[in-house]
Design an enzyme around this catalytic site. Structure first.
Site, PDB file in Angstrom:
ATOM      1  N   LYS A  43       0.878  -1.174   0.000  1.00 22.42           N
ATOM      2  CA  LYS A  43       0.000   0.000   0.000  1.00 22.42           C
ATOM      3  C   LYS A  43       0.910   1.218   0.000  1.00 22.42           C
ATOM      4  CE  LYS A  43      -3.270   2.040   3.301  1.00 22.42           C
ATOM      5  NZ  LYS A  43      -2.513   3.252   3.548  1.00 22.42           N
TER       6      LYS A  43
HETATM    7  P1  FBP Z   1      -6.620   7.367   4.561  1.00 20.98           P
HETATM    8  O1  FBP Z   1      -7.311   6.861   3.323  1.00 20.98           O
HETATM    9  O2  FBP Z   1      -7.567   8.071   5.465  1.00 20.98           O
HETATM   10  O3  FBP Z   1      -5.403   8.173   4.211  1.00 20.98           O
HETATM   11  O4  FBP Z   1      -6.170   6.074   5.357  1.00 20.98           O
HETATM   12  C1  FBP Z   1      -5.123   5.283   4.914  1.00 20.98           C
HETATM   13  C2  FBP Z   1      -4.043   5.217   5.974  1.00 20.98           C
HETATM   14  O5  FBP Z   1      -2.932   4.470   5.565  1.00 20.98           O
HETATM   15  C3  FBP Z   1      -4.539   4.677   7.290  1.00 20.98           C
HETATM   16  O6  FBP Z   1      -4.455   3.291   7.359  1.00 20.98           O
HETATM   17  C4  FBP Z   1      -3.646   5.384   8.253  1.00 20.98           C
HETATM   18  O7  FBP Z   1      -4.260   5.607   9.458  1.00 20.98           O
HETATM   19  C5  FBP Z   1      -3.372   6.681   7.591  1.00 20.98           C
HETATM   20  O8  FBP Z   1      -3.583   6.522   6.223  1.00 20.98           O
HETATM   21  C6  FBP Z   1      -1.962   7.128   7.815  1.00 20.98           C
HETATM   22  O9  FBP Z   1      -1.777   8.344   7.168  1.00 20.98           O
HETATM   23  P2  FBP Z   1      -0.505   9.208   7.376  1.00 20.98           P
HETATM   24  O10 FBP Z   1       0.503   8.395   8.107  1.00 20.98           O
HETATM   25  O11 FBP Z   1      -0.086   9.558   6.000  1.00 20.98           O
HETATM   26  O12 FBP Z   1      -0.963  10.375   8.145  1.00 20.98           O
END
Ligand code: FBP
Length: 263
Positions: free
Chosen positions: A178
Site C-alpha cells: 500500500k
Molecule cells: P486514509 O485513506 O484516510 O489516508 O487512510 C489510509 C491510511 O494508511 C490509514 O491506514 C492510516 O491511518 C493513515 O492513512 C496514515 O496516514 P498518514 O501516516 O499519512 O498520516
C-alpha cells in the site's frame, strides 16, 4: 513459500481495503468532519458494502466489534501503529502478534506499516520479516503499508520514491504493498512494474472531491494497480455508500469516472 495469494483481501484480483486505524494514527480529530465515524459500529456497517474486500483495524477495535460482524466483514488486522502525539523519528509499535490476530481475532489478512528511510529502518525491516514469516505459517496474506519517510526522503510522493516503496514490498515478501499515489497513471505504471507480482494499492489520503478521488483511483486501476486502501475519503463523507457504489464501478466493472458518477 510464496502466497496463497491475496484472497480473501481481493475480489476478482482487485481490492478495496477500508482503513480505520485512524483513532491510533491521527486521533479523534479525523472523526470531526463526520462525528458518527467515531463509532466503530458505523464503520463496520459501511464495511459490509460489497465493494469492500476487508476492513483494517487494530486489536482493540477488532476485539470489541468484530465478533458481531465476522459473517459480513473480512478482518485485516493492523498489527502496528503509533499515535500522532509521538514527535520523534517515525516508528510504529507492534500492538498485536500474528498468532493473536489469527487465533483470537479471526483475522483473514495482516497489515503492517514499514517506514523505509527512517533511522529505525533496520529494526522495522526485521520486525516485518518476523511478521511475514509467521503469516505464511497461518496462510494469511500480508499487506505492507510502505511509506518512505525520514531525513533522506525529500519527496514522499515522487514517482521514484513510491516505486522504491512498492519495490520494497516485493523484496520483503509482501503480498500487497500500500503506497501513496504518485500523481499520474504513467507514474503509477512504473510503480506497479517495480512491484512485480506484489499487488499495489493506493493509499486514500485526506478527503477530496468525488471526481478527483475517482480519477486517481481510475488511473491506479488503468496502471495495473489492484485498487486502494481508503479511510477518510469514505467515512468522512455524509454518504459513504454513494462513493463506495461509484468505487465498485471503477474498480471491479472497469467503468469510466463519468459512468461511475452517473450511476
Ligand atoms: P486514509 O485513506 O484516510 O489516508 O487512510 C489510509 C491510511 O494508511 C490509514 O491506514 C492510516 O491511518 C493513515 O492513512 C496514515 O496516514 P498518514 O501516516 O499519512 O498520516
Amino acid at each position: 513459500m510464496r502466497p496463497i495469494a491475496d484472497a480473501p483481501v481481493t475480489r476478482d484480483g482487485k481490492a478495496l481495503v477500508l482503513a480505520y486505524d485512524h483513532g491510533i494514527e491521527h486521533g479523534p480529530v479525523d472523526f470531526d468532519p463526520q462525528p458518527e465515524s467515531a463509532d466503530p459500529e458505523h464503520v463496520f456497517d459501511v464495511a459490509t458494502h460489497p465493494a469492500v474486500t476487508s476492513l483494517a483495524v487494530g486489536k482493540g477495535i477488532a476485539e470489541a466489534y468484530y465478533p458481531s460482524y465476522e459473517d459480513d466483514v473480512s478482518l485485516l488486522a493492523k498489527l502496528n501503529g503509533t499515535s500522532n502525539l509521538w514527535m520523534g523519528e517515525p516508528d510504529s509499535a507492534i500492538n498485536c502478534s500474528v498468532e493473536y490476530a489469527a487465533e483470537e481475532l479471526g483475522a483473514e489478512a495482516i497489515g503492517f506499516t514499514v517506514y523505509p528511510g527512517v533511522n529505525g529502518e533496520v529494526e522495522m525491516f526485521e520486525e516485518f520479516r518476523e511478521v511475514q514469516e509467521k503469516a505464511r505459517e497461518y496462510d494469511l496474506p500480508v499487506v505492507m503499508w510502505s511509506y518512505a519517510r525520514g531525513q533522506a526522503v525529500k519527496n514522499d510522493t515522487s514517482e521514484e520514491t513510491i516505486a522504491y516503496a512498492a519495490r520494497l514490498g516485493l523484496e520483503l515478501g509482501a503480498d500487497i504493498a500500500k503506497v501513496k499515489y504518485p500523481g499520474s497513471k504513467e507514474a503509477m505504471e512504473t510503480v506497479t512494474r517495480m512491484a512485480g507480482p506484489t499487488k499495489v494499492l493506493m493509499s486514500g489520503g485526506s478527503k477530496t472531491s468525488d471526481r478527483e478521488f475517482l480519477e486517481s483511483v481510475k488511473s491506479v486501476i488503468d496502471a495495473g494497480g489492484a485498487g486502494l486502501a481508503v479511510g477518510r475519503n469514505v467515512w468522512q463523507r455524509e454518504d459513504p455508500i454513494a462513493l463506495l457504489d461509484a468505487l465498485e464501478e471503477v474498480i471491479y466493472e472497469e467503468a469510466s469516472v463519468e459512468e461511475a458518477l452517473d450511476a
